[in-house]
Design a protein around this motif. Structure first.
Motif, PDB file in Angstrom:
ATOM      1  N   PRO A   1     115.244  85.592  45.864  1.00  0.00           N
ATOM      2  CA  PRO A   1     116.054  84.574  46.829  1.00  0.00           C
ATOM      3  C   PRO A   1     114.909  84.021  47.735  1.00  0.00           C
ATOM      4  N   GLU A   2     113.934  84.692  47.885  1.00  0.00           N
ATOM      5  CA  GLU A   2     112.846  84.354  48.838  1.00  0.00           C
ATOM      6  C   GLU A   2     111.765  83.304  48.234  1.00  0.00           C
TER       7      GLU A   2
ATOM      8  N   ILE B   1     122.857  90.907  32.476  1.00  0.00           N
ATOM      9  CA  ILE B   1     122.703  91.452  33.789  1.00  0.00           C
ATOM     10  C   ILE B   1     121.387  92.328  33.544  1.00  0.00           C
ATOM     11  N   ILE B   2     120.479  92.636  34.480  1.00  0.00           N
ATOM     12  CA  ILE B   2     119.653  93.466  34.587  1.00  0.00           C
ATOM     13  C   ILE B   2     119.831  94.603  35.342  1.00  0.00           C
TER      14      ILE B   2
ATOM     15  N   GLY C   1     120.315  91.615  39.130  1.00  0.00           N
ATOM     16  CA  GLY C   1     119.856  90.192  38.976  1.00  0.00           C
ATOM     17  C   GLY C   1     120.335  89.824  37.350  1.00  0.00           C
ATOM     18  N   PHE C   2     119.894  88.654  36.997  1.00  0.00           N
ATOM     19  CA  PHE C   2     120.107  88.259  35.762  1.00  0.00           C
ATOM     20  C   PHE C   2     118.946  87.860  34.789  1.00  0.00           C
TER      21      PHE C   2
ATOM     22  N   THR D   1     113.972  83.012  32.018  1.00  0.00           N
ATOM     23  CA  THR D   1     113.623  83.066  33.381  1.00  0.00           C
ATOM     24  C   THR D   1     114.698  84.499  34.038  1.00  0.00           C
ATOM     25  N   VAL D   2     114.029  85.217  34.838  1.00  0.00           N
ATOM     26  CA  VAL D   2     114.579  86.372  35.550  1.00  0.00           C
ATOM     27  C   VAL D   2     114.927  86.176  36.846  1.00  0.00           C
ATOM     28  N   LEU D   3     116.188  86.094  37.240  1.00  0.00           N
ATOM     29  CA  LEU D   3     116.727  86.120  38.711  1.00  0.00           C
ATOM     30  C   LEU D   3     116.856  87.433  39.243  1.00  0.00           C
ATOM     31  N   ALA D   4     116.008  87.825  39.952  1.00  0.00           N
ATOM     32  CA  ALA D   4     116.062  89.186  40.499  1.00  0.00           C
ATOM     33  C   ALA D   4     116.369  89.114  42.046  1.00  0.00           C
TER      34      ALA D   4
END
Length: 87
Positions: free
Chosen positions: A10-11, A43-44, A67-68, A77-80
């Motif tokens: 998110p940052e 989902i991770i 995340g995903f 792409t990893v969205l953590a």
């Protein structure tokens, strides 16, 4: 052929690079992603991403929490929710 890998929290965007492979801690178990992988979404779970610069060369480990992960024709792409360099 290289895999394009991006890690986003998110940052900020933490990583955007071409790599050989990334092993991701999925909720159904760890999975490896190479260039040309079939489209996939997961989902991770909390754990370490392992980044390989070559077939036997680990170039980094990053601890992720929640995340995903999405594999597409563009790469991985990893969205953590949270990510920190692993020791």
């Amino acid at each position: 052929m290289a895999l394009h890998f991006e890690l986003v929290t998110p940052e900020k965007l933490l990583r955007s690079e071409d790599v050989h492979m990334v092993v991701v801690p999925g909720t159904e178990g760890d999975f490896g992603v190479l260039a040309g992988h079939a489209p996939f979404m997961s989902i991770i779970r909390n754990g370490d991403l392992t980044i390989y610069s070559g077939p036997n060369s680990i170039s980094g480990r990053i601890h992720v929490e929640g995340g995903f992960a999405e594999v597409s024709e563009k790469g991985l792409t990893v969205l953590a929710e949270k990510a920190t360099e692993a020791a």
